[in-house]
Write a protein that holds these residues in place. Sequence first.
Motif, PDB file in Angstrom:
ATOM      1  N   GLU A   1       0.900  -1.247   0.031  1.00  0.00           N
ATOM      2  CA  GLU A   1      -0.115   0.012   0.197  1.00  0.00           C
ATOM      3  C   GLU A   1       0.635   1.318  -0.083  1.00  0.00           C
ATOM      4  N   ILE A   2       0.469   2.290  -0.834  1.00  0.00           N
ATOM      5  CA  ILE A   2       1.034   3.502  -0.877  1.00  0.00           C
ATOM      6  C   ILE A   2       0.118   4.400   0.193  1.00  0.00           C
ATOM      7  N   LYS A   3       1.001   4.987   1.034  1.00  0.00           N
ATOM      8  CA  LYS A   3       0.382   5.854   2.126  1.00  0.00           C
ATOM      9  C   LYS A   3       0.824   7.243   2.064  1.00  0.00           C
ATOM     10  N   GLN A   4       0.175   8.055   2.377  1.00  0.00           N
ATOM     11  CA  GLN A   4       0.635   9.645   2.495  1.00  0.00           C
ATOM     12  C   GLN A   4       1.161   9.975   3.926  1.00  0.00           C
ATOM     13  N   SER A   5       2.634  10.195   3.923  1.00  0.00           N
ATOM     14  CA  SER A   5       3.214  10.408   5.086  1.00  0.00           C
ATOM     15  C   SER A   5       2.897  11.674   5.825  1.00  0.00           C
ATOM     16  N   ALA A   6       3.057  11.939   6.924  1.00  0.00           N
ATOM     17  CA  ALA A   6       2.511  13.243   7.451  1.00  0.00           C
ATOM     18  C   ALA A   6       3.692  13.867   7.973  1.00  0.00           C
ATOM     19  N   ILE A   7       5.038  13.417   7.915  1.00  0.00           N
ATOM     20  CA  ILE A   7       6.214  13.882   8.173  1.00  0.00           C
ATOM     21  C   ILE A   7       6.557  14.905   7.212  1.00  0.00           C
ATOM     22  N   SER A   8       7.044  16.319   7.812  1.00  0.00           N
ATOM     23  CA  SER A   8       7.199  17.398   7.138  1.00  0.00           C
ATOM     24  C   SER A   8       8.446  17.426   6.296  1.00  0.00           C
ATOM     25  N   GLY A   9       8.518  17.620   5.204  1.00  0.00           N
ATOM     26  CA  GLY A   9       9.736  18.015   4.408  1.00  0.00           C
ATOM     27  C   GLY A   9      10.538  18.996   5.003  1.00  0.00           C
ATOM     28  N   ALA A  10      10.353  19.848   5.809  1.00  0.00           N
ATOM     29  CA  ALA A  10      11.223  20.960   6.210  1.00  0.00           C
ATOM     30  C   ALA A  10      12.272  20.449   7.107  1.00  0.00           C
ATOM     31  N   MET A  11      13.550  21.054   7.017  1.00  0.00           N
ATOM     32  CA  MET A  11      14.540  20.837   7.864  1.00  0.00           C
ATOM     33  C   MET A  11      14.286  21.217   9.260  1.00  0.00           C
ATOM     34  N   ILE A  12      14.769  20.442  10.298  1.00  0.00           N
ATOM     35  CA  ILE A  12      14.252  20.827  11.639  1.00  0.00           C
ATOM     36  C   ILE A  12      15.497  21.460  12.096  1.00  0.00           C
ATOM     37  N   GLY A  13      15.526  22.734  12.616  1.00  0.00           N
ATOM     38  CA  GLY A  13      16.520  23.516  13.023  1.00  0.00           C
ATOM     39  C   GLY A  13      16.572  23.339  14.724  1.00  0.00           C
ATOM     40  N   LYS A  14      17.785  24.376  15.122  1.00  0.00           N
ATOM     41  CA  LYS A  14      17.812  24.189  16.503  1.00  0.00           C
ATOM     42  C   LYS A  14      17.099  25.542  17.110  1.00  0.00           C
ATOM     43  N   GLY A  15      16.565  26.268  16.506  1.00  0.00           N
ATOM     44  CA  GLY A  15      16.115  27.602  16.708  1.00  0.00           C
ATOM     45  C   GLY A  15      17.177  28.576  17.515  1.00  0.00           C
ATOM     46  N   ASN A  16      16.995  28.882  18.488  1.00  0.00           N
ATOM     47  CA  ASN A  16      18.082  29.820  19.178  1.00  0.00           C
ATOM     48  C   ASN A  16      18.657  29.094  20.126  1.00  0.00           C
ATOM     49  N   HIS A  17      18.823  27.849  20.124  1.00  0.00           N
ATOM     50  CA  HIS A  17      19.540  26.924  21.179  1.00  0.00           C
ATOM     51  C   HIS A  17      20.962  26.304  20.523  1.00  0.00           C
ATOM     52  N   ARG A  18      21.830  26.309  21.445  1.00  0.00           N
ATOM     53  CA  ARG A  18      23.200  25.893  20.899  1.00  0.00           C
ATOM     54  C   ARG A  18      22.946  24.316  20.357  1.00  0.00           C
ATOM     55  N   HIS A  19      22.124  23.515  21.007  1.00  0.00           N
ATOM     56  CA  HIS A  19      21.992  22.018  20.646  1.00  0.00           C
ATOM     57  C   HIS A  19      20.754  21.586  20.505  1.00  0.00           C
ATOM     58  N   PHE A  20      20.550  20.588  19.486  1.00  0.00           N
ATOM     59  CA  PHE A  20      19.434  20.255  19.405  1.00  0.00           C
ATOM     60  C   PHE A  20      18.718  19.693  20.882  1.00  0.00           C
ATOM     61  N   MET A  21      19.861  18.963  21.549  1.00  0.00           N
ATOM     62  CA  MET A  21      19.231  18.477  22.736  1.00  0.00           C
ATOM     63  C   MET A  21      18.630  19.541  23.640  1.00  0.00           C
ATOM     64  N   LEU A  22      19.377  20.652  23.899  1.00  0.00           N
ATOM     65  CA  LEU A  22      18.766  21.579  24.657  1.00  0.00           C
ATOM     66  C   LEU A  22      17.324  22.056  24.174  1.00  0.00           C
ATOM     67  N   LYS A  23      16.977  22.304  22.725  1.00  0.00           N
ATOM     68  CA  LYS A  23      15.961  22.745  22.273  1.00  0.00           C
ATOM     69  C   LYS A  23      14.935  21.548  22.475  1.00  0.00           C
ATOM     70  N   GLU A  24      15.255  20.300  22.448  1.00  0.00           N
ATOM     71  CA  GLU A  24      14.236  19.295  22.658  1.00  0.00           C
ATOM     72  C   GLU A  24      13.692  19.048  24.215  1.00  0.00           C
ATOM     73  N   ILE A  25      15.007  19.433  25.429  1.00  0.00           N
ATOM     74  CA  ILE A  25      14.255  19.829  26.474  1.00  0.00           C
ATOM     75  C   ILE A  25      13.375  20.874  26.669  1.00  0.00           C
ATOM     76  N   PHE A  26      13.522  21.718  26.207  1.00  0.00           N
ATOM     77  CA  PHE A  26      12.770  22.863  26.541  1.00  0.00           C
ATOM     78  C   PHE A  26      11.283  22.940  25.448  1.00  0.00           C
ATOM     79  N   GLU A  27      11.416  22.022  24.653  1.00  0.00           N
ATOM     80  CA  GLU A  27      10.037  21.734  23.958  1.00  0.00           C
ATOM     81  C   GLU A  27       9.203  20.881  24.778  1.00  0.00           C
ATOM     82  N   GLN A  28       9.749  20.212  25.982  1.00  0.00           N
ATOM     83  CA  GLN A  28       8.863  19.225  26.671  1.00  0.00           C
ATOM     84  C   GLN A  28       7.373  19.955  27.250  1.00  0.00           C
TER      85      GLN A  28
END
Length: 607
Positions: free
Chosen positions: A232-259
């Motif tokens: 089966e061919i399905k429509q993926s909901a995952i975005s094509g946009a690249m994921i950035g760190k925003g104003n955080h130094r590392h992805f890990m810190l960004k993800e901690i603050f997204e909680q």
Amino acid sequence: MCGIVGVIGRGEAAPRLLEGLKRLEYRGYDSAGIATLVDGGIERRRAEGKLVNLEKALAEWSLDGDIGIGHTRWATHGVPNEANAHPHATHRVALVHNGIIENYRELAAELKAAGCVFASETDTEIVAHLITRNLEEGMGPREAVAAALKRLEGAFALGIVFAGEHELMIGARRGSPLAVGFGDDEMFLGSDAMALAPMTNRIAYLKEGDYVVVTRKGASFYDHDDNAVEREIKQSAISGAMIGKGNHRHFMLKEIFEQPAVIGDTLHSYLTPATGEIVLPPMPFDVAALPKITIIACGTSFYAAMVAKYWFEQVARVSVEVDVASEFRYREAPMPEGGLGIFISQSGETADTLAALHYCREQKQHIVAIVNVPESSIARESDVVLQTLAGPEIGVASTKAFTCQLATLACMVISFARARGAIDEAEEDRLAFALAHVPAMAAQVLNHDEAIRDLAHAIFEKRDVLYLGRGTGYPLALEGALKLKEISYIHAEGYASGEMKHGPIALIDEEVPVIVIAPTDRWFDKTVSNMREVMARGGKVIFLSDVTGVDAVGEDAFAAIELPSVDPFVAPLLYAIPVQLLAYHVAVLKGTDVDQPRNLAKSVTVE
């Protein structure tokens, strides 16, 4: 771990392959490479280390061609260097491989005896030679691959191109995931939808044992017995946009603050704000009649499972066994027919967890998956999927995925407890109310970031750190120690507080910081007693508690962090955050690669 991208496109393949590989960096890797078909032959560019090194190689020596394959490698056989980097090639075949070929030694000996010369130390290269030998015996590409697959033992996903076959790519999977992307007069292969998102959102997944013949016009799927099959061919909901760190130094810190946000998103998918009712997807079994629950996971997800064991047994009054996936199926545990297996995985592709799921299925267990990727292998093979809405987690050390797993498990516990008659409506409302306030409380915890950053200076030069907790604080102690080990490379251990005097207290001296997780729950007084035993032996205690706990004993500790006062049921979701922040700030002081720590991979797709 390793990542695969393949393109049969309408323009230069190399830039698109590189873009796909960048989206797979979160899986962890130590080398990378690309191969394309040029003038009837195969051209490759490979590099040790990060993708920036591959980019430099491509800048110095460009790579033409509109069909190609790319790979990020996490070393299993052979050291991480250019020679061992994928793609591996002969004069007729180039391929990339996720997984492990378990019988490669026997196959390598056979191929060497036939005159093959190997250029790497990897198990992967033997597959290229095996297919090449089949081609030279007169087989076509599909037949050559199908014959080679039948010789392979182990787990693998493969992407293969052939010199002189400009409209052809073949993929195969056994134990490792692989997806086909459908475009407009172009086609794609990828380890997951994340890699393919910039190019297409129309995805088909290979099932276990499948292989696929991809041309510019489409894809033909075959099962292990070479029968043509439909996928089966399905429509993926995952975005094509690249994921950035925003104003955080590392992805890990960004993800901690997204909680606060992602915990809220996850809770709102199961908790009805107007009524306080927990609503899960329909369960194809009688929750009240479950004889036993078995929860299987690895790494950080295993510690979420340990918290859930306390919850299920105390609140829902159902017996629970928790096990690490890599050990569970080898015990050949007898399981009561009609029991429930809960499988927790951020990626939904963890090889050990998937293998344990298969064992539980054989044992006639119902299967519920708690995953962050609803299109993943574990999700597709489960009876019910409870999605954690953490969003893509790029940092290898899991943070927001962990707390979203806890949020989902907490909702599941309340729902099961109500269905089993273990709690009444009033208790359901009380627990749901406590859960609903967690996102706001999590935001308050993040206000301690600066104080925790200052505390990191007392730890980053130490060689050993201990974490203590009782009840649900014990799994958090284990998780805190794991986080510190993962990203700072400091030796750390988590212990149940009551076990200290059964041996580990011998480690205590003035050079050993001890992080004590102590909400004012039913175990608080006993935890404090153990803490005082540590301080009496010179241990420097960093005390995590609420206002009641800090007022009672905080002055006696080396340092104290005051967290919000909450119902003990939801405390694990909040007390996870300061141990994450502490590990992060210690790692930053030590100068390690926080988002991609050495030797680690985000998605462990081989045993």
